[in-house]
Design a protein around this motif. Structure first.
Motif, PDB file in Angstrom:
ATOM      1  N   GLU A 129      13.171  35.836   3.078  1.00 27.95           N
ATOM      2  CA  GLU A 129      13.881  36.702   2.164  1.00 27.95           C
ATOM      3  C   GLU A 129      14.484  37.869   2.926  1.00 27.95           C
ATOM      4  O   GLU A 129      13.807  38.553   3.678  1.00 27.95           O
ATOM      5  N   THR A 159      21.664  31.676  -9.649  1.00 24.79           N
ATOM      6  CA  THR A 159      20.905  32.852 -10.067  1.00 24.79           C
ATOM      7  C   THR A 159      21.247  34.041  -9.175  1.00 24.79           C
ATOM      8  O   THR A 159      21.445  35.155  -9.650  1.00 24.79           O
ATOM      9  N   LEU A 167      21.020  29.766   1.796  1.00 23.28           N
ATOM     10  CA  LEU A 167      20.971  28.794   0.702  1.00 23.28           C
ATOM     11  C   LEU A 167      22.145  27.839   0.794  1.00 23.28           C
ATOM     12  O   LEU A 167      22.005  26.628   0.622  1.00 23.28           O
ATOM     13  N   ILE A 210      13.071  34.578  -4.684  1.00 21.38           N
ATOM     14  CA  ILE A 210      13.559  33.283  -4.182  1.00 21.38           C
ATOM     15  C   ILE A 210      12.348  32.516  -3.669  1.00 21.38           C
ATOM     16  O   ILE A 210      11.576  33.036  -2.888  1.00 21.38           O
ATOM     17  N   GLN A 264      20.499  25.734  -8.199  1.00 20.59           N
ATOM     18  CA  GLN A 264      20.168  26.696  -9.247  1.00 20.59           C
ATOM     19  C   GLN A 264      19.948  28.086  -8.664  1.00 20.59           C
ATOM     20  O   GLN A 264      20.370  29.083  -9.232  1.00 20.59           O
ATOM     21  N   GLN A 265      19.270  28.127  -7.500  1.00 23.86           N
ATOM     22  CA  GLN A 265      18.984  29.428  -6.880  1.00 23.86           C
ATOM     23  C   GLN A 265      20.277  30.164  -6.515  1.00 23.86           C
ATOM     24  O   GLN A 265      20.382  31.371  -6.669  1.00 23.86           O
ATOM     25  N   ASP A 301      17.278  22.403  -6.769  1.00 27.86           N
ATOM     26  CA  ASP A 301      16.638  23.705  -6.780  1.00 27.86           C
ATOM     27  C   ASP A 301      17.533  24.752  -6.116  1.00 27.86           C
ATOM     28  O   ASP A 301      17.763  25.833  -6.639  1.00 27.86           O
TER      29      ASP A 301
END
Lengths: 189, 198, 350
Positions: free
Chosen positions: C164, C197, C174, C157, C193-194, C190
Motif C-alpha cells: 500500500e 473503487t 493494480l 486494498i 473491482q479494486q 478482484d
C-alpha cells in the motif's frame, strides 16, 4: 590523372598495410577471446548446474535450440538437470541469464550473463546484497518452480528490488518464458 | 626544454578534457568508476601514442588532400588492435567499457592531435605529445572516476573506503553525475586560473 | 570615478511590491497545507520541514558569505525553497535527506547560476530530483507514511503483493497486475473491482480531496493547497494560465488514457487530486523566475507540463511525473519566450 593515381596508390598502400596488421592481430587474439568467453560460460554453467561434475556437462545443440545437460558423473550418468539461456529486455538493456532446472522444473541455479541496467538499481539483480553470499537472482529463484515464477507486484513470490521493479520483472518473466520454450522443445523430442 | 614542455603540457596546461574540452563523450560515459576510467584512459593513450608516431612518420608522404582518410585508417587500425587485445586479455573490463572502445576512433583528442600536432612535427616530439596528452586524458578520467566512485558507490577501485553507514549518492554514478562532477572540476580549474592571473 | 547614475533596461515599473513581500505571502499561503501535513503525518513532518528550511537558509547564507556577496536570506526565497522541498518528500525519510536536498537545491540549483532570478530551473524541484536519483529506496518509500486514521490509498486494498502506497502508485500496480497476469485468473475480477473503487468511489475521491491519503508531506491535501492558491490568485501573485493549462491538460489526457484498458474511461477527479499535481501546478510551475512571461508562452508551458506529467504517470518508470515535467518545461522557457515575443506596437505587418 597522374595525381589521382598517386593519391589512390598511397591510400591503397596504407589500407593494405593496415589490413595486414589487423589480420595478424586478429589471428593472435581470436583464440584468447574465445577462451575468455568459454571460461565465462563454464563459470555460469557451474552456478546454474550446481552439483554436476564440471566435466559432466554436455552441450546439446541443433539448428533451432541449444541447451546443456548436467550429470554428476563424467560418463553421462545421473542426470541432475538442464541449463538454458534466456533473455528479455529490462529497463535499459537485454538481461541475459543462464538458468538451470532439474527434471521436475525446479530451479537449481541461475546466473546473469550480461546486462546494462541502471547502476545501483537494476544492476542489483546480479549483485550480492551486503553480507549475503548469494546474488539477488540466486536468492530469489533457487528452489522455486520455474513455471510459477512471478514478482510480488504481479501477485507472485519473487521479491522485487525496491526501485527496480522493471528489471526484476524482466528477469522473472524471462525465466518463465525460457522454461516454456525449453519444455516445448524437450517434450517434442 | 621544448621537448619537456611537449610532454608535460597535456597534463595540466592544455589538459584535453578540462582545458581543451575535447573527448567529452567518453569522459562522461566511462568515468563512473576508477577502473573504467583507467582502462579507457590507457586504451586511448595507446591509440594516441601509436597514431601520433605513425602519422608523424608518414606526414611527408601523405598528400594534404587525403590526409583525413589516412589519419582515420591509421587510428581505426590501432583502435581495432586495442579492441581485440582487450577482449582477449581483460574480458571483464572490455565488457564494462563496451561500445566505447570502438568509439575511440571518433574521439576528438586523437584526430585533433593528429591534425594539430603530429601532422606538422617530427616523430620524437609527436611521441612526447601523444604520451602527455594521453596521460592528461587518463588523469582526467581517473580524477572524475575517483570522485564519482567514492561519492556514488562508496568505494575506490572496487574496495569500500567509506563505512557501511554511508548511503552512496547514486546520482554520481548515473549520467547526470558525470555532468555535475565535470562541471565542478572545470569550474575549480578556471577559478585557480582566475586567481593566478589576478 | 565612482558611478552615480544607474540605468536599468526597460520596463521601468515602480511598485511597492518587493521580493520579500511576495515570498512571505506565498509562504503564508502554504501554511495551511503545512499544518495539514503535520496533522495527517504526525510531528515528524514538522521536523522534516524545519530541517529543510534551516538547511536552505544556512546554505544560502554560507555561500553568499564565501563569495563575498550581500547576504539575502531575509528575502524569504530560501525559506520558500526549503518549504517546497519538504512538501515533496515522504515523512518517512531520515532527517539528513531534507538537509542534503536543501543544500543541493540552493547550492547547485540556485547559487551556481548567480542566485535568485538567474536559476533556470525550480531549485526545490531540482533538489527533489537529486534526492530521487540518489536515494530512490528512501524517496519512494511510503509504507509507514500512513495518515492518521486513513489508508495510504484512500481506501483499504487487500490484494497479495500490493504494498500500500500512494494512490497513484497503487493505481499503477493494480493496472500492471490487470494487464500483465492473465495467468492469475482468480485475481483478475478482484483487481478490476479494486481499480474502480480506487479511482471512482466517493470515499476514495473525498479522502484524496481532503488529503487523508499516503504521499509526500505537503502534496496530499488538495483542499488546503487550493485555499492558499485562491488567496495568491486574489493577490495576483500567480496567474491562471499556467495552472489551468496544466491541470486542464492532465484532466483531458487522463480521461482519455487513464482507464483500465479502454480509452476515454479515466476518472478525471482521481488523477487531478492525486499525487503532487495541485502543489506543482499552483506553487511550482508558476515560479516567476522559471516560467514564461508571455500569454501564449504560459499557456504552452502549462500544456507541456501536463503532457509530460501524463506520459510519465501512464507509461513512464515512476508513478508520478509532476516534478520532472516542470523541470523539463523550465528548460524550454527561454525558447517559449523568444518564440512568443509580442509584436512591437506600431510595427508594420509585412
Amino acid at each position: 590523372m597522374k595525381d589521382v593515381l598517386k593519391i589512390g596508390g598511397i591510400l591503397l598502400a596504407i589500407t593494405v598495410i593496415a589490413a595486414a596488421a589487423l589480420s595478424g592481430v586478429y589471428s593472435v587474439t581470436k583464440p584468447l577471446i574465445e577462451d575468455a568467453k568459454q571460461k565465462e560460460q563454464d563459470a555460469a554453467l557451474t552456478v546454474a548446474l550446481a552439483g554436476a561434475d564440471t566435466s559432466g556437462i554436455y552441450k546439446v545443440e541443433n539448428e533451432e535450440y541449444v541447451y546443456y545437460e548436467g550429470f554428476t558423473e563424467r560418463e553421462r550418468q545421473n542426470l541432475i538437470g538442464y541449463a538454458f539461456i534466456t533473455s528479455k529486455y529490462g529497463y535499459s538493456s537485454d538481461i541475459v541469464t543462464m538458468v538451470g532446472v532439474d527434471t521436475a522444473g525446479t530451479i537449481i541455479g541461475i546466473k546473469v550473463l550480461s546486462q546494462q541496467e541502471t547502476p545501483g538499481l537494476g544492476t542489483r539483480i546480479a549483485e550480492k546484497a551486503y553480507g549475503e553470499t548469494k546474488t539477488w537472482v540466486q536468492k530469489q529463484f533457487e528452489g522455486k518452480t520455474a513455471m510459477g515464477c512471478a514478482v510480488d507486484k504481479d501477485g507472485g513470490s519473487i521479491i522485487s528490488i525496491t526501485g527496480a521493479t522493471i528489471s526484476s520483472r524482466a528477469v522473472t518473466n524471462s525465466v518463465v518464458d525460457g522454461y516454456k520454450k525449453f519444455n516445448e522443445f524437450i517434450t517434442k523430442k | 626544454m621544448s621537448a619537456f614542455k611537449e610532454l608535460t603540457k597535456g597534463i595540466y596546461d592544455q589538459n584535453p578534457v578540462f582545458k581543451q574540452a575535447l573527448g567529452l563523450c567518453p569522459t562522461l560515459a566511462v568515468s563512473n568508476s576508477v577502473e573504467n576510467g583507467l582502462g579507457m584512459g590507457l586504451a586511448a593513450t595507446f591509440v594516441l601514442v601509436c597514431s601520433n608516431v605513425i602519422i608523424s612518420l608518414i606526414r611527408k608522404l601523405v598528400p594534404a588532400k587525403i590526409r583525413i582518410p589516412v589519419y582515420i585508417v591509421v587510428i581505426a587500425s590501432f583502435v581495432t588492435i586495442v579492441d581485440y587485445s582487450m577482449n582477449g586479455l581483460f574480458h571483464e573490463l572490455h565488457k564494462s567499457l563496451g561500445l566505447f572502445i570502438p568509439l575511440i576512433v571518433v574521439n576528438c583528442i586523437i584526430l585533433g592531435r593528429a591534425e594539430a600536432f603530429a601532422g606538422k612535427n617530427n616523430i620524437f616530439l609527436s611521441l612526447l605529445d601523444g604520451i602527455g596528452m594521453g596521460l592528461g586524458f587518463t588523469l582526467a578520467l581517473v580524477l572524475l572516476g575517483t570522485i564519482r566512485e567514492i561519492l556514488g558507490n562508496g568505494s575506490f577501485l572496487g574496495i569500500p573506503v567509506i563505512g557501511a553507514s554511508f548511503k552512496p549518492v547514486l546520482i554520481m554514478i548515473l549520467p547526470p553525475g558525470a555532468f555535475l562532477s565535470i562541471g565542478f572540476v572545470m569550474g575549480f580549474f578556471n577559478w585557480i586560473e582566475n586567481r593566478k592571473s589576478n | 570615478m565612482e558611478k552615480k547614475l544607474f540605468v536599468s533596461s526597460s520596463p521601468h515599473i515602480t511598485d511597492r511590491e518587493s521580493v520579500a513581500k511576495i515570498m512571505f505571502t506565498v509562504i503564508a499561503a502554504l501554511v495551511p497545507a503545512g499544518i495539514g501535513g503535520v496533522y495527517f503525518f504526525g510531528p515528524k513532518a514538522l521536523w522534516v520541514i524545519l530541517v529543510s528550511v534551516l538547511a536552505s537558509v544556512a546554505t544560502e547564507a554560507v555561500i553568499q558569505i564565501l563569495m563575498k556577496k550581500p547576504v539575502t536570506v531575509g528575502d524569504g526565497s530560501a525559506i520558500l525553497t526549503g518549504i517546497l522541498l519538504a512538501f515533496t518528500i515522504s515523512v518517512q525519510v531520515p532527517l539528513w535527506i531534507p538537509a542534503v536536498g536543501a543544500f543541493f537545491a540552493i547550492a547547485v540549483g540556485k547559487q551556481v547560476f548567480g542566485g535568485l532570478g538567474f536559476n533556470p530551473m525550480n531549485p526545490a524541484l531540482l533538489g527533489r530530483a537529486f534526492l530521487l536519483a540518489s536515494w530512490p529506496d528512501y524517496m519512494i518509500r511510503f509504507d509507514l507514511a500512513r495518515p492518521r486514521g486513513g489508508h495510504l490509498a484512500g481506501i483499504p486494498i487487500n490484494i497479495d503483493g500490493i504494498t500500500e502506497a500512494t494512490p497513484l502508485n497503487v493505481f499503477r500496480q493494480l493496472r500492471d497486475i490487470y494487464s500483465n497476469t492473465t495467468e492469475f485468473t482468480g485475481v483478475q475480477p478482484d483487481v478490476h473491482q479494486q481499480i474502480d473503487t480506487l479511482t471512482s468511489s466517493y470515499t476514495s475521491i473525498k479522502n484524496l480531496f481532503i488529503g487523508d491519503v499516503g504521499g509526500c508531506i505537503g502534496e496530499t491535501s488538495a483542499l488546503l493547497l487550493l485555499a492558499g492558491a485562491a488567496f495568491l490568485m486574489y493577490k495576483r501573485y500567480i496567474g491562471w494560465k499556467i495552472p489551468f493549462g496544466y491541470i486542464g491538460t492532465v484532466a483531458l489526457l487522463s480521461w482519455i488514457f487513464g482507464g483500465k484498458t479502454d480509452l476515454f474511461s479515466g476518472n478525471i477527479l482521481f488523477f487531478v487530486f492525486s499525487g503532487g499535481l495541485i502543489l506543482g501546478a499552483f506553487y511550482m510551475a508558476t515560479d516567476m523566475v522559471t516560467s514564461p512571461v508571455t500569454f501564449r508562452g504560459r499557456i504552452l508551458f502549462g500544456i507541456g507540463c501536463g503532457v509530460i506529467t501524463v506520459l510519465i504517470r501512464q507509461v513512464g518508470g515512476y508513478p508520478e511525473g509532476v516534478c520532472y515535467s516542470i523541470l523539463l518545461m523550465n528548460l524550454t522557457v527561454p525558447l517559449l519566450d523568444r518564440w512568443n515575443r509580442p509584436k512591437v506596437f506600431g510595427k508594420v505587418k509585412k
